[in-house]
Design an enzyme around this catalytic site. Structure first.
Site, short mmCIF file in Angstrom:
data_model
loop_
_atom_site.label_atom_id
_atom_site.label_comp_id
_atom_site.label_asym_id
_atom_site.label_seq_id
_atom_site.Cartn_x
_atom_site.Cartn_y
_atom_site.Cartn_z
N GLU A 173 0.87 -1.17 0.00
CA GLU A 173 0.00 0.00 0.00
C GLU A 173 0.91 1.22 0.00
OE1 GLU A 173 -2.83 0.22 3.21
OE2 GLU A 173 -3.46 2.23 2.62
N ARG A 188 5.03 -12.69 9.69
CA ARG A 188 5.72 -11.45 9.34
C ARG A 188 7.03 -11.36 10.11
NH1 ARG A 188 2.12 -7.57 9.21
NH2 ARG A 188 3.45 -5.78 9.53
N LYS A 232 4.00 0.63 9.80
CA LYS A 232 4.14 1.87 9.03
C LYS A 232 3.56 3.07 9.78
CE LYS A 232 2.84 0.13 4.96
NZ LYS A 232 2.52 0.04 3.53
P1 ATP Z 1 1.58 -2.20 8.27
O1 ATP Z 1 0.78 -3.28 8.91
O2 ATP Z 1 2.78 -1.78 9.02
O3 ATP Z 1 0.78 -1.04 7.79
P2 ATP Z 1 1.28 -3.57 5.85
O4 ATP Z 1 1.40 -5.03 5.99
O5 ATP Z 1 -0.08 -3.06 5.80
O6 ATP Z 1 2.16 -2.88 6.95
P3 ATP Z 1 1.67 -3.32 3.07
O7 ATP Z 1 2.16 -2.19 2.28
O8 ATP Z 1 0.24 -3.70 2.94
O9 ATP Z 1 2.04 -3.05 4.57
O10 ATP Z 1 2.58 -4.58 2.81
C1 ATP Z 1 2.88 -5.09 1.53
C2 ATP Z 1 3.24 -6.54 1.66
O11 ATP Z 1 4.35 -6.69 2.52
C3 ATP Z 1 2.11 -7.35 2.21
O12 ATP Z 1 1.97 -8.52 1.44
C4 ATP Z 1 2.54 -7.66 3.61
O13 ATP Z 1 2.06 -8.91 3.99
C5 ATP Z 1 4.05 -7.64 3.51
N1 ATP Z 1 4.63 -7.23 4.79
C6 ATP Z 1 4.40 -6.10 5.47
N2 ATP Z 1 5.06 -6.09 6.64
C7 ATP Z 1 5.75 -7.25 6.69
C8 ATP Z 1 6.64 -7.85 7.64
N3 ATP Z 1 6.94 -7.23 8.80
N4 ATP Z 1 7.16 -9.06 7.36
C9 ATP Z 1 6.86 -9.68 6.21
N5 ATP Z 1 6.05 -9.17 5.28
C10 ATP Z 1 5.49 -7.98 5.51
MG MG Z 2 -1.46 -3.95 4.34
#
Ligand code: ATP
Ligand code: MG
Length: 559
Positions: free
Chosen positions: A34, A259, A269
């Site tokens: 995102e 994760r 984020k």
């Molecule tokens: P946050 O929860 O901090 O807002 P997010 O998961 O919503 O992070 P995205 O931009 O949606 O962030 O993530 C893009 C991809 O990266 C998704 O497929 C997510 O599963 C993966 N991802 C995000 N954070 C992690 C992490 N800490 N470890 C592994 N994969 C991750």
């Molecule tokens: Mg997300």
């Protein structure tokens, strides 16, 4: 290039699918960020996994921006994400997609669900929705709008799209089961009204699909075969499956993995954005940040990050990986590749009284003892040099073997010197300078008579040195798990007040005049360093410490 470990449970699932001939034997993954922040080391894990699997199975991996939330998304983030994925070494070819490109298609799918009697427009307020939802132990109540006619639903949904209603007045929801033990399945929202300008579609839309609706359909539209996501989405999988089954379209397999959590930092984020916005750090690329851009500026290589992701592997349970594991990945690489040089971070001047004034000689120094092919270089030596303040003690304690009054030590690659005088500031009593003599017979660092010294210290020639600023970093958070806060405290209270130390007056050997941003050096006895890509100027070089020399792993294991 291998990006993932030999076996993991995801590859086992894919192998089984291929055996069955599922998806015409295609493997097609995607990385779906995102665009509401910069990528961090957790994303790197997901990138290495998705692109790595595509690479290994000779399949494809899409880069898809999951941009369904108009409030928080910006073009700056899109650009930074592309830069970071590329820098990590991955190529999405022409497959750069945006969920917002599918807004028309998603709207059609929503209309189709309404026509199938599987979605309805609901007028409950947010508070009422919560009341009607029920709890884990109690079933929910059906909305009074649940049995609206098909025509009324189509008409209201169309008018929602036309902008006739205010935000929050109505929303579209799936008609599933208000008594489902999985709360997500209790008639979840599919579309909501948001009168915001979107970073790509501007004001074309005032209704936006919810994440769960947009995500599975975007995967389906792109022909994704394996939709890999993090464990939090396990409860959403039944909804993912339900939507695709109702619409009878291509059905990717969602697979969840744990994760990455890294010790002594945060990876949410929302929290990283707060650190930037509230100026706890200098920006998304502050070298203390766990972002890809922060790690890059700090001096991490793409290879070290890929190796880290490979080493930690993928699992089905959540855990915290110690930041030492990340630090070791760059240490191991730089130990083999980095040039050794000499630099003094906290200078103490020495005048070598029996060395001729005005004379300079070039001494030979080894570039990397781990790799002879890296050769040697010349380092200038002269009458005035700098050493580290803490390589001298006026009243040495028992285990201190470096320089002290009357004591002889080795200057690396140069001479044995003996301290003869300590010069102090008359008012403060602080040591300002040392006087030493050198033994000319020990040139190169060995005594022909075989006498030994216990200490070897590094140095730079005062008149030849480059003056520079050096920045030392420590963990952003003192606690191993900053999210685990004590009562009445917020994660931000756990910030390490000493995470950045700026040393304004450091002296580097002159070979570093040729330093470029991409080069990384070992400053002997001090750690690995590189130029700071943002703040360094030719007139005032700034170096970052990437990592110290010694790993603290043993200390941690013993604890
Ligand atoms: P946050 O929860 O901090 O807002 P997010 O998961 O919503 O992070 P995205 O931009 O949606 O962030 O993530 C893009 C991809 O990266 C998704 O497929 C997510 O599963 C993966 N991802 C995000 N954070 C992690 C992490 N800490 N470890 C592994 N994969 C991750
Ligand atoms: Mg997300």
């Amino acid at each position: 290039m291998e990006h993932i470990n030999k076996t993991n449970f995801i590859k086992e699932i894919i192998d089984k699918d291929l055996k069955k001939g599922k998806n015409q034997n295609r493997v097609h993954t995607r990385f779906p960020p995102e665009p509401n922040g910069y990528l961090h080391i957790g994303h790197a894990k997901s990138i290495c996994l998705n692109f790595g699997i595509a690479h290994e199975y000779k399949g494809l991996c899409n880069l898809r921006f999951d941009d369904t939330n108009p409030e928080k998304e910006e073009t700056e983030y899109v650009d930074s994400i592309k830069e970071d994925v590329k820098w990590l070494g991955f190529d999405w070819g022409k497959r750069e997609f945006y969920a917002s490109d599918y807004f028309d298609k998603l709207y059609e799918y929503a209309v189709e669900l309404i026509k199938k009697g599987k979605a309805y427009v609901c007028d409950l307020t947010a508070v009422q929705v919560r009341e009607y939802r029920g709890t884990l132990t109690q079933p929910g109540k059906e909305s009074p709008y649940r049995n609206r006619s098909l025509e009324e639903n189509l008409d209201l949904f169309h008018r929602m799209k036309s902008g006739e209603f205010n935000e929050g007045a109505r929303f579209l929801r799936a008609k599933i089961d208000m008594a489902s033990p999985n709360l997500i399945m209790r008639d979840p929202a599919l579309y909501r009204i948001r009168k915001e300008t979107h970073h790509r579609t501007a004001d074309e839309w005032c209704i936006y699909p919810m994440y769960d609706f947009a995500h599975c359909l975007s995967d389906s539209i792109e022909g994704i075969t394996h939709s890999i996501c993090t464990l939090e989405f396990e409860n959403n999988r039944p909804l993912y499956d339900w939507i695709l089954d109702q619409l009878e379209i291509h059905h990717p397999q969602q697979i969840e993995f744990a994760r990455l959590n890294l010790s002594n930092t945060v990876l949410s984020k929302r929290k990283l954005l707060e650190l930037v916005k509230e100026r706890y750090v200098s920006g998304w690329d502050d070298p203390r940040m766990p972002t890809i851009s922060g790690l890059r500026r700090r001096g991490y290589t793409a290879e070290s990050i890929r190796n880290f992701c490979k080493d930690i592997g993928v699992a089905k349970f959540n855990s915290i990986v110690d930041v030492v594991v990340l630090e070791n990945s760059i240490r191991n690489e730089l130990n083999k590749t980095a040039m050794r040089v000499m630099a003094v971070l906290r200078p103490l001047k020495i005048v070598i009284t029996n060395y001729p004034e005005g004379q300079t000689e070039e001494l030979s120094a080894i570039n990397n003892p781990e790799d002879e092919s890296m050769g040697t270089r010349k380092v200038p030596f002269s009458r005035e040099i700098y050493i580290e303040q803490d390589d001298f003690q006026e009243n040495p304690h028992k285990k201190f073997f470096r320089l002290a009054p009357g004591r002889e030590v080795r200057l690396r690659y140069a001479y044995f010197i003996t301290c003869t005088d300590v010069i102090k500031d008359e008012k403060t009593g602080a040591i300002t300078e040392l006087r030493c003599t050198h033994d000319p017979a020990t040139k190169g660092g060995d005594a022909p008579d075989g006498r030994k010294v216990k200490g070897t210290i590094h140095w730079v020639s005062a008149k030849d040195a480059i003056k520079s600023e050096v920045r030392l970093y420590d963990h952003l958070f003192t606690k191993r798990d900053p999210n685990d806060t004590e009562e009445g405290k917020a994660y931000i209270d756990g910030l390490n007040p000493n995470s950045l130390e700026k040393l304004p007056e450091c002296y580097l050997e002159p070979s570093l005049k040729k330093a470029v941003v991409e080069a990384r050096y070992q400053f002997e006895r001090l750690g690995y360093f590189c130029l700071d890509s943002r703040d360094s100027k030719e007139s005032n070089p700034v170096f970052n410490r990437i990592v110290s020399l010694r790993d603290t792993w043993k200390k941690i294991v013993k604890k």
